[in-house]
Design a protein around this motif. Sequence first.
Motif, short mmCIF file in Angstrom:
data_model
loop_
_atom_site.label_atom_id
_atom_site.label_comp_id
_atom_site.label_asym_id
_atom_site.label_seq_id
_atom_site.Cartn_x
_atom_site.Cartn_y
_atom_site.Cartn_z
N ALA A 258 0.78 -1.36 0.09
CA ALA A 258 -0.01 -0.10 0.06
C ALA A 258 0.75 1.10 0.12
O ALA A 258 2.00 1.28 0.81
N ILE A 259 0.60 2.21 -0.93
CA ILE A 259 1.18 3.56 -0.77
C ILE A 259 0.34 4.53 -0.25
O ILE A 259 -0.67 4.77 -1.04
N VAL A 260 0.42 5.16 0.70
CA VAL A 260 -0.02 6.10 1.15
C VAL A 260 0.28 7.48 1.67
O VAL A 260 1.57 7.68 1.97
N ASP A 261 -0.40 8.61 1.16
CA ASP A 261 0.21 9.85 1.49
C ASP A 261 0.39 10.22 2.71
O ASP A 261 -0.42 9.76 3.72
N LEU A 262 1.27 11.02 3.14
CA LEU A 262 1.70 11.40 4.57
C LEU A 262 0.95 12.78 4.65
O LEU A 262 1.31 13.59 3.86
N ALA A 263 0.35 13.00 5.73
CA ALA A 263 -0.79 14.18 5.91
C ALA A 263 0.44 15.07 6.68
O ALA A 263 0.04 15.57 7.95
N GLU A 264 1.37 15.57 6.11
CA GLU A 264 2.43 16.40 6.68
C GLU A 264 3.05 17.29 5.73
O GLU A 264 3.18 16.99 4.39
N HIS A 265 3.17 18.73 6.24
CA HIS A 265 3.81 19.65 5.20
C HIS A 265 5.14 19.22 4.61
O HIS A 265 5.35 19.70 3.48
N TRP A 266 5.89 18.68 5.60
CA TRP A 266 7.21 18.43 5.00
C TRP A 266 7.29 17.22 4.18
O TRP A 266 8.15 16.79 3.67
N ALA A 267 6.18 16.43 3.89
CA ALA A 267 6.04 15.36 3.01
C ALA A 267 6.52 15.65 1.79
O ALA A 267 6.98 15.00 0.68
N ARG A 268 6.06 16.96 1.21
CA ARG A 268 6.33 17.46 0.06
C ARG A 268 8.09 18.02 -0.07
O ARG A 268 8.33 18.74 0.59
N ARG A 269 8.89 16.92 -0.96
CA ARG A 269 10.01 17.29 -0.82
C ARG A 269 10.54 17.57 -2.26
O ARG A 269 11.41 16.73 -2.84
N ASP A 270 10.35 18.69 -2.58
CA ASP A 270 10.78 19.25 -4.12
C ASP A 270 12.21 19.35 -4.01
O ASP A 270 12.74 20.00 -3.05
N LEU A 271 12.93 18.87 -4.94
CA LEU A 271 14.39 19.15 -4.88
C LEU A 271 14.84 20.23 -5.66
O LEU A 271 14.30 20.75 -6.70
N HIS A 272 15.68 20.78 -5.04
CA HIS A 272 16.39 22.20 -6.01
C HIS A 272 17.80 22.03 -5.72
O HIS A 272 18.49 21.51 -5.09
N VAL A 273 18.38 22.65 -6.93
CA VAL A 273 19.91 22.84 -7.20
C VAL A 273 20.50 24.12 -6.23
O VAL A 273 19.52 25.16 -6.64
N CYS A 274 21.28 24.08 -5.40
CA CYS A 274 21.44 25.35 -4.86
C CYS A 274 23.10 25.62 -5.36
O CYS A 274 23.82 24.63 -5.58
N VAL A 275 23.15 27.19 -5.62
CA VAL A 275 24.61 27.53 -6.30
C VAL A 275 24.80 28.94 -5.42
O VAL A 275 23.88 29.52 -5.02
#
Length: 308
Positions: A258-275
């Motif tokens: 089972a694949i279940v969404d996490l009801a947490e704001h931090w679950a959104r983990r968009d990746l960014h390149v930092c320079v």
Amino acid sequence: MHYDLTDLKVFLAVAEEGNLSRGAARCHLAPSSVSLRIKDLEEAVGAALLVREPRGVKPTPAGRVVMEHAQRCIAQLEQMHADLQPFSQGLAGHVTFFANNNAIGTYLPDDLARFFALYPSVRITLEERASDEIVAAVAAGRADLGMVALESDYSHPDLDFLPYKEDQMVLLAPLGSPFADQASVGFAACLSAPFIGQQQGSALHTFLMNRAAALGGRLDVRVQVSGYRAIVRLVSSGAGIGIVPRSALEEGDETQLAIVDLAEHWARRDLHVCVRRQPGEKNHFREKLVELLCPGRAPSNPDLNLSR
């Protein structure tokens, strides 16, 4: 105090072989020359390094200390030689890249393969770090680039963050478990179930342990593994629950667990390149790597003009 590198290598060979003649043969030297070099090293140290025994020699307490440090020094020198060798063979450039394990375990390998196909003479030093460590390293100039997953409103006065990939952490649960029929679940509910996690020290493990501590609890870690796919397999077998990026899942996984969404704001983990906005020394291949990872995403600093 000066130590001759050849003396250290000779001493190490004799100490490891436990025999002067075998150590001399390993170094392609005459035993008399080896004895002289060890004597010179003992004079430099100011203590005896070897003691004779009926069947050979063994290091004294001072000799064991010299062995330990000599092994490390020689290993580091050999690594330095290996790292420098590509430059003598026409290496065009080098990029130091710190990334979190989400990126390394999912999207980044394919993109790096594309980069190496375009620039085969460039070397990349890729190290896995937690996102906060990556930010600090890039800001301090210890890394040319970083790839991080941070809160959406995060900013840094010296860094630009360029969108790379969208991702989300999800809960994996065995079919038939209490979690399996839920559309979403809070992280607090996960603390009561046997947990399959990544190895201690990994960025994801540290992140989740810190989140559990913030709730006043801890994860009930049943087993720790080195990769996302191992977590998927163990959860599928019913060993426990786990949390992975959605990008780590493969076609057909949804039929095994089972694949279940996490009801947490931090679950959104968009990746960014930092320079760095002011990167200091110009690195043409850093620019090219940023251009490949984030096409059309121009940072604010003029030295990373991606239109070139």
